[in-house]
Design a protein around this motif. Structure first.
Motif, PDB file in Angstrom:
ATOM      1  N   ALA A  33     -23.749 112.717  21.553  1.00 55.45           N
ATOM      2  CA  ALA A  33     -25.361 113.259  21.133  1.00 55.45           C
ATOM      3  C   ALA A  33     -25.590 114.303  22.168  1.00 55.45           C
ATOM      4  CB  ALA A  33     -25.996 111.911  21.264  1.00 55.45           C
ATOM      5  N   LEU A  34     -24.925 114.647  23.116  1.00 50.51           N
ATOM      6  CA  LEU A  34     -25.181 115.794  24.058  1.00 50.51           C
ATOM      7  C   LEU A  34     -26.145 116.844  23.513  1.00 50.51           C
ATOM      8  CD1 LEU A  34     -24.599 115.876  27.076  1.00 50.51           C
ATOM      9  CD2 LEU A  34     -23.020 117.513  26.561  1.00 50.51           C
ATOM     10  N   GLY A  35     -27.184 116.921  23.782  1.00 49.98           N
ATOM     11  CA  GLY A  35     -28.109 118.247  23.594  1.00 49.98           C
ATOM     12  C   GLY A  35     -28.646 118.229  22.032  1.00 49.98           C
ATOM     13  N   GLY A  36     -28.281 116.980  21.325  1.00 48.71           N
ATOM     14  CA  GLY A  36     -28.907 116.940  20.116  1.00 48.71           C
ATOM     15  C   GLY A  36     -30.119 115.965  20.065  1.00 48.71           C
ATOM     16  N   ARG A  37     -30.687 115.877  18.898  1.00 47.90           N
ATOM     17  CA  ARG A  37     -31.810 115.108  18.680  1.00 47.90           C
ATOM     18  C   ARG A  37     -31.586 113.818  18.049  1.00 47.90           C
ATOM     19  NH1 ARG A  37     -36.271 118.760  18.723  1.00 47.90           N
ATOM     20  NH2 ARG A  37     -37.555 117.212  17.795  1.00 47.90           N
ATOM     21  N   VAL A  38     -32.039 112.589  18.676  1.00 52.47           N
ATOM     22  CA  VAL A  38     -31.702 111.328  18.350  1.00 52.47           C
ATOM     23  C   VAL A  38     -32.796 110.261  17.730  1.00 52.47           C
ATOM     24  CG1 VAL A  38     -30.776 109.142  19.201  1.00 52.47           C
ATOM     25  CG2 VAL A  38     -29.723 111.130  19.827  1.00 52.47           C
ATOM     26  N   LEU A  39     -32.680 109.771  16.661  1.00 53.35           N
ATOM     27  CA  LEU A  39     -33.956 108.867  16.480  1.00 53.35           C
ATOM     28  C   LEU A  39     -33.700 107.541  16.340  1.00 53.35           C
ATOM     29  CD1 LEU A  39     -36.821 108.543  15.144  1.00 53.35           C
ATOM     30  CD2 LEU A  39     -35.620 108.496  12.901  1.00 53.35           C
ATOM     31  N   LEU A  40     -34.132 106.728  17.378  1.00 51.92           N
ATOM     32  CA  LEU A  40     -33.810 105.223  17.568  1.00 51.92           C
ATOM     33  C   LEU A  40     -35.041 104.417  16.855  1.00 51.92           C
ATOM     34  CD1 LEU A  40     -33.833 104.679  21.554  1.00 51.92           C
ATOM     35  CD2 LEU A  40     -32.394 103.767  19.863  1.00 51.92           C
ATOM     36  N   ALA A  41     -34.156 103.455  16.123  1.00 51.46           N
ATOM     37  CA  ALA A  41     -35.154 102.787  15.227  1.00 51.46           C
ATOM     38  C   ALA A  41     -35.043 101.287  15.702  1.00 51.46           C
ATOM     39  CB  ALA A  41     -34.542 102.688  13.807  1.00 51.46           C
ATOM     40  N   ARG A  42     -36.306 100.569  16.108  1.00 54.88           N
ATOM     41  CA  ARG A  42     -36.137  99.560  17.014  1.00 54.88           C
ATOM     42  C   ARG A  42     -37.228  98.577  16.914  1.00 54.88           C
ATOM     43  NH1 ARG A  42     -39.180  99.803  21.667  1.00 54.88           N
ATOM     44  NH2 ARG A  42     -37.544  98.479  22.813  1.00 54.88           N
ATOM     45  N   ALA A  43     -37.324  97.458  17.313  1.00 60.04           N
ATOM     46  CA  ALA A  43     -38.370  96.548  17.242  1.00 60.04           C
ATOM     47  C   ALA A  43     -39.405  97.101  18.063  1.00 60.04           C
ATOM     48  CB  ALA A  43     -37.714  94.972  17.587  1.00 60.04           C
ATOM     49  N   ASP A  44     -40.579  96.364  17.877  1.00 61.99           N
ATOM     50  CA  ASP A  44     -41.718  96.778  18.876  1.00 61.99           C
ATOM     51  C   ASP A  44     -41.620  96.439  20.384  1.00 61.99           C
ATOM     52  OD1 ASP A  44     -42.105  94.113  18.229  1.00 61.99           O
ATOM     53  OD2 ASP A  44     -44.068  94.114  18.228  1.00 61.99           O
ATOM     54  N   ARG A  45     -40.473  95.387  20.806  1.00 62.77           N
ATOM     55  CA  ARG A  45     -40.504  95.161  21.968  1.00 62.77           C
ATOM     56  C   ARG A  45     -38.934  94.976  22.238  1.00 62.77           C
ATOM     57  NH1 ARG A  45     -43.466  89.247  21.706  1.00 62.77           N
ATOM     58  NH2 ARG A  45     -41.415  88.360  20.877  1.00 62.77           N
ATOM     59  N   GLY A  46     -38.598  95.003  23.490  1.00 62.14           N
ATOM     60  CA  GLY A  46     -37.174  94.929  24.058  1.00 62.14           C
ATOM     61  C   GLY A  46     -37.138  95.672  25.015  1.00 62.14           C
ATOM     62  N   ARG A  47     -35.928  95.905  25.551  1.00 63.44           N
ATOM     63  CA  ARG A  47     -35.501  96.682  26.589  1.00 63.44           C
ATOM     64  C   ARG A  47     -35.513  98.269  26.280  1.00 63.44           C
ATOM     65  NH1 ARG A  47     -30.484  95.562  29.739  1.00 63.44           N
ATOM     66  NH2 ARG A  47     -29.481  96.028  27.718  1.00 63.44           N
ATOM     67  N   THR A  48     -35.906  98.993  27.179  1.00 60.29           N
ATOM     68  CA  THR A  48     -36.094 100.369  26.833  1.00 60.29           C
ATOM     69  C   THR A  48     -34.675 101.077  27.480  1.00 60.29           C
ATOM     70  OG1 THR A  48     -37.016 100.826  29.032  1.00 60.29           O
ATOM     71  CG2 THR A  48     -38.494 100.515  26.901  1.00 60.29           C
TER      72      THR A  48
END
Ligand code: SAH
Length: 517
Positions: free
Chosen positions: A382-397
């Motif tokens: 993913a180096l230098g790329g654009r990442v979309l993280l789909a997640r729950a409203d809470r949890g670890r960051t």
């Protein structure tokens, strides 16, 4: 009669193992407005009813109603006449020593429609789980279902059974409700001509994790049963087939036989998780501590979906994330082609399987299934790329923090985790009594919520008599911080890994016990 009269389904619940309910029984329970149940071996069957269904207990233990039969009949008819769908859930089969016929006759008489869903009766289910085949080409070509409710030695006309005929019966005898008159039944059979050496067995709580079986002959069975302290519900089997048990015993040999385990995951995940445990002999109670809910607003997610072309990677950290994301995509009138240019990452095998259900393959699954490991595995790609993280409203960051050092990361909330308001009363009672062996913990949020839902006295039992099994070192750490010991920790951070960890502890203990004993 009211126009919108409902219906009563007389449904056989099977002998105890919730997996022995029929498919039709399950389908009807899911539709029920009212469930009237007898002694139920498993609260898991009641879990199948809608949350809004009224659950009415009509019996405390097998064969002993707390409600008189007449009152039960009226109750069924009244609810149906009010237009409701009533499931009358009865142990085993409704028509085998279950007074199901009396209920059906009353309903017919009252003009209430009914249907019958047969169930696995104890004579068939309990014996199979005890390793006794009721018929066998070489040993028995007939089987008789008998009630042992009345004393065979009593001279009154009450004992309507012809015990002389039963003593001469050329096949297996299965006696229901016979445990309190066990000695008298065995003696009568021998007195009337059945060989004293005939093999016989008594099975207590058959098909359940607390199943116990004692075998012997017509002469010594009652003494052995008294010694072992067996009590109702119990089934007596008499005949040559009982001697097949040593070779055919399987249930009592399962790896988690007898272990009583609470699953604290959200309900949608808990069902399949429970099935894994039950298939290896455990009793499972479901007590969701958190629930998965749809978002209150989809603005943010919809915007992200609209900009998918801007990203290189789409990262999922749970099966729920996958499902929620793809369902939203579908609702927006799009389909999986919208993801065609994206690389997909899944935190572990369950998340990858969820992608698979939409015919999508994960490009990356880390070797180990924590956020840290996913970040590590993604880094070179993913180096230098654009990442979309789909997640729950809470949890670890952690994942976002780690990835932000090397890529442009945006996270989007795709579903919500909400806290359960309370644990099911039956589960709380079992925790307070200490009549449980394990509680499973699959995340820190679940661990914390469980802790806050329990009373001080219940908390004190956990980590001692009631042991904890954790999905990962992160979850274990949370438990320890709350003052709880963790007895088993998954080596591979998946549900299967957690189950394996419990099996390992139990197997080692059993080996040690049999070495000592
Ligand atoms: N309708 C039920 C029987 C009700 S009479 C059926 O078809 O199985 C209750 C008797 O069934 C009990 O006294 C016991 O003899 C037997 N029984 C039911 N469930 C049992 C279980 N899980 N283990 C052993 N015996 C059981």
């Amino acid at each position: 009669m009211a126009e919108n009269v409902g219906i009563v389904y007389l449904v056989g619940a099977g002998p105890g193992d919730p997996g022995l309910l029929t498919r039709r029984g399950e389908a009807l329970l899911k539709l029920a407005d009212v469930v009237v149940y007898d002694h139920l071996a498993s609260s898991r069957l009641l879990d199948l009813a809608p949350k809004t269904a009224r659950l009415i207990c009509a019996g405390k233990s097998i064969g002993h109603n707390i409600m008189p039969q007449g009152a039960i009949n009226e109750l069924l008819a009244e609810h149906a006449k009010a237009g409701r769908t009533v499931v009358r859930l009865k142990g085993g089969d409704p028509y085998v020593f279950g007074r199901g016929a009396e209920e059906a006759e009353y309903l017919r008489h009252s003009g209430v429609p009914f249907q019958v869903v047969p169930g696995v009766t104890a004579a068939v289910g309990v014996t199979a789980y005890a390793g006794v085949p009721v018929t066998h080409r070489d040993a028995a070509s007939a089987v008789a279902f008998v009630t042992g409710h009345n004393d065979p030695e009593a001279s009154s006309a009450q004992g309507r059974l012809d015990w002389a005929a039963l003593a001469a019966f050329p096949g297996t005898l299965v006696v229901y409700m016979g445990v309190t008159r066990l000695e008298s039944i065995c003696k009568t059979l021998v007195r009337l001509g059945k060989p004293a050496t005939t093999p016989a067995a008594l099975v207590e709580a058959g098909t359940l994790p607390r199943q116990r079986t004692v075998s012997g002959t017509l002469t010594n069975l009652h003494e052995r049963v008294a010694e072992a302290g067996l009590g109702p519900p119990a089934l007596l089997v008499v005949g040559e087939v009982v001697s097949r048990r040593p070779a055919l015993c399987w249930f009592e040999n399962l790896p988690l036989f007898g272990q009583r385990i609470v699953v604290t995951r959200p309900r949608s995940e808990a069902e399949p998780s429970a099935a894994t445990l039950e298939s290896i002999g455990a009793e499972v109670l479901i007590a969701p501590t958190v629930e998965i809910r749809p978002l209150e607003s989809y603005e943010e997610l919809d915007r992200a979906i609209g900009r998918l072309t801007e990203f290189h990677w789409l990262v999922f950290t749970s099966a729920n994330g996958v499902e929620s994301f793809l369902e939203r995509l579908d609702l927006l009138g799009r389909d999986v082609r919208a993801l065609g240019h994206l690389k997909l990452a899944a935190i572990g095998p369950a998340t990858a399987r969820a992608l698979g259900r939409f015919h999508l393959k994960a490009d990356l699954i880390p070797d180990s299934f924590r956020s840290e490991d996913l970040a590590e595995a993604l880094r070179p790609h993913a180096l230098g790329g654009r990442v979309l993280l789909a997640r729950a409203d809470r949890g670890r960051t952690v994942l976002k923090d780690e990835l932000e050092r090397i890529a442009h990361v945006e996270q989007v909330t795709v579903y919500r985790n909400t806290d359960a308001d309370a644990l099911p009363a039956a589960v709380v009672a079992r925790i307070e009594q200490g009549s449980l062996d394990w509680i499973t913990l699959t995340s820190s949020a679940i661990t914390e919520r469980l802790h806050s839902l329990l009373t001080e006295s219940a908390r004190a039992r956990i980590g001692r008599e009631i042991r904890l099994a954790s999905l990962s070192p992160v979850t274990s750490e949370t438990a320890r911080r709350l003052g709880w010991n963790v007895a088993a920790e998954a080596k591979v951070y998946t549900w299967e890994g957690l189950v394996e960890a419990i099996v390992e502890v139990v197997t080692t203990e059993r080996a040690n016990m049999s070495a000592q004993g």
